[in-house]
Design a protein around this motif. Sequence first.
Motif, PDB file in Angstrom:
ATOM      1  N   THR A  84       0.846  -1.208   0.000  1.00  0.00           N
ATOM      2  CA  THR A  84       0.000   0.000   0.000  1.00  0.00           C
ATOM      3  C   THR A  84       0.875   1.249   0.000  1.00  0.00           C
ATOM      4  N   THR A  85       1.905   1.257   0.850  1.00  0.00           N
ATOM      5  CA  THR A  85       2.821   2.404   0.912  1.00  0.00           C
ATOM      6  C   THR A  85       3.588   2.559  -0.400  1.00  0.00           C
ATOM      7  N   MET A  86       4.030   1.439  -0.982  1.00  0.00           N
ATOM      8  CA  MET A  86       4.763   1.478  -2.256  1.00  0.00           C
ATOM      9  C   MET A  86       3.882   2.042  -3.372  1.00  0.00           C
ATOM     10  N   MET A  87       2.606   1.643  -3.368  1.00  0.00           N
ATOM     11  CA  MET A  87       1.676   2.151  -4.389  1.00  0.00           C
ATOM     12  C   MET A  87       1.497   3.657  -4.249  1.00  0.00           C
ATOM     13  N   ASP A  88       1.339   4.106  -3.008  1.00  0.00           N
ATOM     14  CA  ASP A  88       1.162   5.542  -2.768  1.00  0.00           C
ATOM     15  C   ASP A  88       2.372   6.317  -3.291  1.00  0.00           C
ATOM     16  N   GLY A  93       2.313  10.089  -3.974  1.00  0.00           N
ATOM     17  CA  GLY A  93       1.953  10.492  -2.611  1.00  0.00           C
ATOM     18  C   GLY A  93       0.635  11.222  -2.510  1.00  0.00           C
ATOM     19  N   VAL A  94      -0.291  10.961  -3.434  1.00  0.00           N
ATOM     20  CA  VAL A  94      -1.581  11.679  -3.404  1.00  0.00           C
ATOM     21  C   VAL A  94      -2.746  10.748  -3.054  1.00  0.00           C
ATOM     22  N   ALA A  95      -2.445   9.471  -2.818  1.00  0.00           N
ATOM     23  CA  ALA A  95      -3.532   8.516  -2.532  1.00  0.00           C
ATOM     24  C   ALA A  95      -3.979   8.608  -1.080  1.00  0.00           C
ATOM     25  N   VAL A  96      -5.245   8.261  -0.858  1.00  0.00           N
ATOM     26  CA  VAL A  96      -5.758   8.083   0.506  1.00  0.00           C
ATOM     27  C   VAL A  96      -5.625   6.596   0.827  1.00  0.00           C
ATOM     28  N   GLN A  97      -4.989   6.276   1.964  1.00  0.00           N
ATOM     29  CA  GLN A  97      -4.760   4.878   2.333  1.00  0.00           C
ATOM     30  C   GLN A  97      -5.751   4.450   3.420  1.00  0.00           C
ATOM     31  N   HIS A  98      -6.302   3.250   3.270  1.00  0.00           N
ATOM     32  CA  HIS A  98      -7.302   2.742   4.212  1.00  0.00           C
ATOM     33  C   HIS A  98      -6.884   1.359   4.692  1.00  0.00           C
ATOM     34  N   ARG A  99      -7.007   1.124   5.981  1.00  0.00           N
ATOM     35  CA  ARG A  99      -6.787  -0.220   6.538  1.00  0.00           C
ATOM     36  C   ARG A  99      -8.160  -0.824   6.833  1.00  0.00           C
TER      37      ARG A  99
END
Length: 833
Positions: A84-88, A93-99
């Motif tokens: 997920t971090t690698m994709m962002d 660095g503009v993605a919203v990350q969700h767990r």
Amino acid sequence: MPPIEVKTEVPKVLNKTTPGLQIWRVENMELVACPPKTYGQFYEGDSYVVLYTQKISSSFTYDIHFWLGNSTSVDEQGAAAIYTTMMDEHLGGVAVQHRETQGYESPTFQGYFKNGIIYKKGGVASGMKQVETNTYNVRRLLHVKGKKHVVAGEVDMSWNSFNKGDVFLLDLGNLIIQWNGPQSNYTERLKGMNLAKDIRDRERGGRAQVTIVEGDDEESSKEAMNLMKQALGERREIKDSIPDEVVDEKLKSSIKLFHVSDSSGSLVVQEVAVKPLAQDLLNPEDCFLLDQGGIRIFIWKGRKSSKRERTESLNMAEAYKKAKGYPPSVYVETVNDGSESSVFKQLFSKWTVKGQTVGLGTTHSPGKIAKVEQIKFDVNSMHARPDIAAQQKMVDDGSGEAETWRIENSELVPVDRKWLGHFYGSDCYLILYTYQVSGKMHYILYMWQGRHASTSELAACAYQAVILDQKYNGEAMQVRVPMGKEPLHLMAIFKGKMVIYEEGSSKEDSTYAQPAVRLFHVQGSNEFNTRAIEVVPRSSSLNSNDVFVLSTATCCYLWYGKGCSGDEREMGKSLADIISKREKQVIAEGQEPADFWVNLGGKSQYASGKRLHEDNSQITPRLFECSNKTGRFVATEISNFNQDDLDENDVMLLDIWDQVFLWIGRGANDTEKKEAVVTAQEYLKTHPAGRDPDTPILVVKQGFEPPTFTGWFHAWDPHMWSGGKSYQELKSELGDATDIIKITVDLTKPSSQTNNSSNSVGLLPSTTNLPIYPAEDLVNRLAEDLPKGVDPAKKEEYLSEEEFNLVLGISRLEFYSMPLWKQQNLKKDKGLF
């Protein structure tokens, strides 16, 4: 613990310009793409990464979710988080990350799978592939839960798994039996049917049959019930319904902001603020953690924060959860400075796009105003382009017919022509606006409520609105307008000549004594957006960006702030003529005569800074199902919504921030209709951002939606409900399943055939003439120790039904539906080999 090593290079598997969903499963620390036909199906033993890409104009927005099954391994969880971090990083660095965790998915995640989410037992470790080669070799029972967001999990093939309040799907491969609990409602049954059809169409290529058993009328589906008994054993007493877990809205409104720092070498989390939160609290040089009542946790990463703080943000959230004693299932969202999600932004009382200003000290853009004025607000344009109508909040240019009444002694009294456009703070008014589209009449009913109106007048205003609405067959859109919150369209009706007085009344018997000095704040630049509002006659009420009218016993001043535009001055001039018939003395800011300040009680400080321009075009509408049936107010968000999400049997709430729409479905019950506005007020009251309780509330009915409402939905179909089918009609369309039920029964009937293919499905053998022996005579017994005549290779056939279920843990039908190699393994495990 050694660091987790991942094997996949993200740029090779990810397409960042393809709108929609991309889903991967973590398999042996690699990202393996899932076929689109399996989207929405998740193995409980696995971890997944889900990317949702949306194209807005010429740019893209990204949401990355990593989903964790209940029994996924720690290594797989870690790999999903790393990917997920690698994709962002790959996406800039503009993605919203969700767990996301199984059973506690966010509305955003659930919104991607309109037909529901299916949890499947097993995972990579147990050899489960994402695509089953033989989709007919299925024997499972799915428990379907949820009204707006449907989740189906595999449960034990037993009547003990059932309850009266939910829907269950018995999936037998070529036949899916839907059993509706007697206490389930229309929506749950419809959603269950949609899920069953989705399994039929996507997993079985349309080559399966769906049939429905109503739990309160099982006699009408005897064949299907017989098959269910074959699969599940004899019918047992069903448990009562299990109440859904409901999160109290008060918890959602309890928010705290924490500053997160590692400057001292260790993680330090320090509380900085509670609700209502201001955007200025977020410092771009740091990271912040926002705790929403222990239900959701947000990490905000400042663009100038340290690399360590940014990369370890999810670890920060996990450490915080442990410290607070929160369960692992608590939802975590990571947002980047400048790319915040709408859900995060709406936790703040006000959100502006930094660096955009208008008014004083800037090159005021006439082009921006000209652009607004070029939009044709005529009725045909607005209905042809509902998206523009929704953004501008205009159904037309206000040139239709308007009738205005004032409430007097609980009755409607027409307002004299000379008082039209004058609104007094001690009065209540009803304005019925009528306009025509393609030969059809449309109605809007505005209820203007003065700040100082009596309780009885407010009640009479609401009552008279209901009477008027009934007169027009319930077709009118009702708009509750608290004083000072007038929508653009209401201003347009009065062509920029609306004056709002703080107190007083236009009633003939009014005893209100008009003050000698009155100050009016003029806001607006054209006839569609202008009004004058009376404010406290003090110099502190002035603002350098606007126009003010000061009316005194001897003269009338027209005051122009340094930051106002030429258009604003023109509108101020026309309103000044309405406010006072005296000759106007025009004053530019900084050139005021002494008498001007004397009338305002002396000169003092007032607002003179730049006014931040709020980029309203970035408002993200949010749709909710609202309910207070349980005695507690509950708002369920429907993410990624479309017109299909408007449930005909419900009241739905569409929040566009400065207005709230209440959509009332035809099938909504009378109580919900009556309490709709109270529901909206409760929503505003419990909103975590500390919303203005006087936000205008607009009530629209199904089938009479104006373009200001439909424009927030993609591809609105005005004829969708005219041909809408009832649940019973949809049920009848499933066709007659009698033949397929008979075939399925025949397949499971006693048969002497055997099949030696190791991949085949076993057939139920004949046990009719075989003697029955107790389990202790058969389990873990050598061939020579078995009762006389027992075939050592088929010991299980000599067990009673009850002991068969007890020893093997599954029903006879389920056992013989398994491949022969699985049967052999189970027999070895249970001492029957």
